[in-house]
Design an enzyme around this catalytic site. Structure first.
Site, PDB file in Angstrom:
ATOM      1  N   ASP A   1     -10.793  -1.063  -0.955  1.00 46.46           N
ATOM      2  CA  ASP A   1     -10.344  -0.530   0.314  1.00 46.46           C
ATOM      3  C   ASP A   1     -11.478  -0.744   1.323  1.00 46.46           C
ATOM      4  O   ASP A   1     -12.631  -0.979   0.940  1.00 46.46           O
ATOM      5  CB  ASP A   1     -10.009   0.954   0.164  1.00 46.46           C
ATOM      6  CG  ASP A   1      -9.462   1.555   1.430  1.00 46.46           C
ATOM      7  OD1 ASP A   1      -8.611   0.928   2.075  1.00 46.46           O
ATOM      8  OD2 ASP A   1      -9.905   2.662   1.806  1.00 46.46           O
TER       9      ASP A   1
ATOM     10  N   ASP B   1     -11.825   1.050   5.075  1.00 46.09           N
ATOM     11  CA  ASP B   1     -12.255   2.278   5.748  1.00 46.09           C
ATOM     12  C   ASP B   1     -12.646   3.336   4.738  1.00 46.09           C
ATOM     13  O   ASP B   1     -11.854   3.702   3.863  1.00 46.09           O
ATOM     14  CB  ASP B   1     -11.123   2.817   6.632  1.00 46.09           C
ATOM     15  CG  ASP B   1     -11.018   2.077   7.954  1.00 46.09           C
ATOM     16  OD1 ASP B   1     -12.053   1.885   8.600  1.00 46.09           O
ATOM     17  OD2 ASP B   1      -9.902   1.682   8.325  1.00 46.09           O
TER      18      ASP B   1
END
Length: 344
Positions: free
Chosen positions: A26, A28
């Site tokens: 991922d 953020d």
């Protein structure tokens, strides 16, 4: 990964970058926050790549193109190509392409990332319900997306067109704090139409499928900071996961995680890719990790931890105590004092 009920984080005698061939990362809260690299991310990823681990960056944000994401990572000092990026826009474009003829028109409510992904699948993005689309797709369009775009989607959906959404994350992090995400925008159209979209992004299977198709991963490790997208997505895909504590998940959320939100491994940040993971052992009524022993006291209504050493080991032991006590449910024992003792 077994799909049985996980009652403890696992250990690993090998560095995770050696035990898995591909990290599905991922962005953020894992690689960057507010546009800036998170501490230790750049060096850890470079070391993992040099050691032979493939790195793929998997994001639910459908606004930016893979080229734009790769350029941002490169600016941060992380070597990345567009082919290393997998977005929910790509996942939803494939989902649509499986259901409509090649060359079909699709009404786009969102940004350039969606348009590029649709063209990649041989579909034609259009802007109006009057352009004879055969489907509607909705993705995050940034804070300046005009309100009239939601009306355009509603007109088309009311005519019976199938509706697709890149993802339904209610919030998105920004430099100024938490802002409404695509899920909030999807709710606007849902209220107006009473319809339900087909959703592609994490934690749902279309996103995992897209990631595996694009990376060819055989032993993937999902790396994320969110339990309800990253870790649940790994659970749904039947693969292992590493939760890093650099984003939205804190100790209290982790202890209360239901089975589908329990990660395989827990670490402070991306340095966890470069090391093994400590074993957690059963000791009488408790669980030991490193210098800490954790127990679940139903009579006292709380989780307890004793010992000393690395706070993260204490958290891992507490996870084992909490998840074992909860079984298939959610641990309702008070862990506040135990977490405070660990400084978490």
């Amino acid at each position: 990964m077994s799909q049985g009920v996980r009652t403890s984080p696992e250990g690993s005698g090998r560095a995770l970058s050696e035990a898995y061939d591909t990290a599905l990362l991922d962005l953020d809260g894992v690689v960057y926050a507010g546009g800036e690299a998170i501490a230790h991310a750049v060096g850890s990823l470079a070391t993992a790549r040099t050691g032979g681990m493939r790195l793929a960056y998997v994001t639910n944000n459908a606004l930016r193109t893979p080229e734009a994401v790769a350029a941002h990572l490169t600016e941060l000092g992380i070597r990345a190509e567009a082919s290393d990026i997998v977005t929910s826009a790509q996942a939803v474009a494939r989902l649509i392409a499986d259901q409509v003829p090649r060359g079909a028109r699709v009404l786009v409510i969102g940004g350039e990332g969606l348009r590029v992904a649709l063209r990649e699948r041989g579909l034609e993005p259009v802007e109006s319900a009057e352009d004879e689309p055969v489907a509607v797709v909705q993705g995050y369009g940034g804070p300046e997306l005009p309100w009239g775009r939601f009306a355009e989607a509603s007109y088309a959906i009311a005519r019976g067109l199938p509706w697709f959404a890149s993802n339904t994350d209610l919030t998105i992090p920004s430099a100024r704090g938490i802002a409404p995400g695509n899920g909030a925008a999807v709710e606007v159209v849902r209220i107006a139409t009473g319809a339900e979209p087909q959703v592609a992004g994490k934690p749902l299977p279309p996103m995992h499928r897209e990631t595996i198709l694009r990376t060819g991963a055989e032993r993937p490790l999902v790396v994320g900071d969110r339990l309800d997208t990253d870790i649940e997505g790994a659970f749904n895909g039947g693969v292992d996961s590493l939760l890093v504590l650099t984003g939205v998940t804190d100790g209290a959320l982790l202890l209360a995680a239901p089975p589908r939100h329990r990660p395989t491994y827990v670490d402070a940040d991306l340095r966890g890719l470069l090391t093994g993971q400590p074993e957690i052992t059963r000791e009488g009524e408790g669980f030991r990790c490193g210098g800490w022993t954790a127990t679940a006291s139903a009579d006292a209504g709380r989780l307890e931890v004793t010992g000393d050493g690395e706070a993260l080991d204490g958290l891992r032991a507490l996870c084992a105590a909490a998840w074992t006590a909860a079984g298939e449910g959610v641990c309702e024992l008070d862990g506040e004092k135990a977490l405070a003792r660990l400084g978490l």
